[in-house]
Design a protein around this motif. Structure first.
Motif, PDB file in Angstrom:
ATOM      1  N   LEU A  21       0.818  -1.213   0.000  1.00 15.48           N
ATOM      2  CA  LEU A  21       0.000   0.000   0.000  1.00 15.48           C
ATOM      3  C   LEU A  21       0.852   1.263   0.000  1.00 15.48           C
ATOM      4  O   LEU A  21       0.497   2.251  -0.649  1.00 15.48           O
ATOM      5  N   MET A  22       1.962   1.244   0.723  1.00  8.77           N
ATOM      6  CA  MET A  22       2.807   2.439   0.795  1.00  8.77           C
ATOM      7  C   MET A  22       3.440   2.760  -0.546  1.00  8.77           C
ATOM      8  O   MET A  22       3.729   3.923  -0.842  1.00  8.77           O
ATOM      9  N   SER A  23       3.644   1.754  -1.413  1.00 10.74           N
ATOM     10  CA  SER A  23       4.221   2.029  -2.719  1.00 10.74           C
ATOM     11  C   SER A  23       3.243   2.777  -3.617  1.00 10.74           C
ATOM     12  O   SER A  23       3.652   3.484  -4.536  1.00 10.74           O
ATOM     13  N   PHE A  24       1.945   2.667  -3.343  1.00 13.62           N
ATOM     14  CA  PHE A  24       0.942   3.356  -4.146  1.00 13.62           C
ATOM     15  C   PHE A  24       0.420   4.637  -3.498  1.00 13.62           C
ATOM     16  O   PHE A  24      -0.039   5.532  -4.186  1.00 13.62           O
ATOM     17  N   LEU A  25       0.467   4.734  -2.180  1.00 13.03           N
ATOM     18  CA  LEU A  25      -0.123   5.867  -1.484  1.00 13.03           C
ATOM     19  C   LEU A  25       0.852   7.006  -1.219  1.00 13.03           C
ATOM     20  O   LEU A  25       0.440   8.076  -0.806  1.00 13.03           O
TER      21      LEU A  25
END
Length: 68
Positions: A21-25
């Protein structure tokens, strides 16, 4: 399967999901984080990101303790 191995698998799955998720957010670049660039040196101090992560983890651990 022992309770310890289940706990390790759950922790591993959570770390994987959070990383995905952190790679997209772009969670590490919030307004209020301090970035100082001088020459070839970059100083990054994620104040707001640290506060947000702390609040989220506090709520998660509160809910886990509440329903246990």
């Amino acid at each position: 399967m022992t309770p310890f191995s289940k706990t390790l698998m759950i922790i591993g799955a959570l770390i994987f999901i959070i990383g995905f998720l952190m790679s997209f957010l772009h969670f590490g670049k919030l307004p209020g984080d301090i970035v100082i660039k001088k020459g070839n040196t970059v100083f990054y101090f994620p104040i707001i990101t640290s506060i947000a992560v702390s609040i989220i983890l506090s709520v998660i651990f509160y809910l886990i303790g509440r329903f246990r």
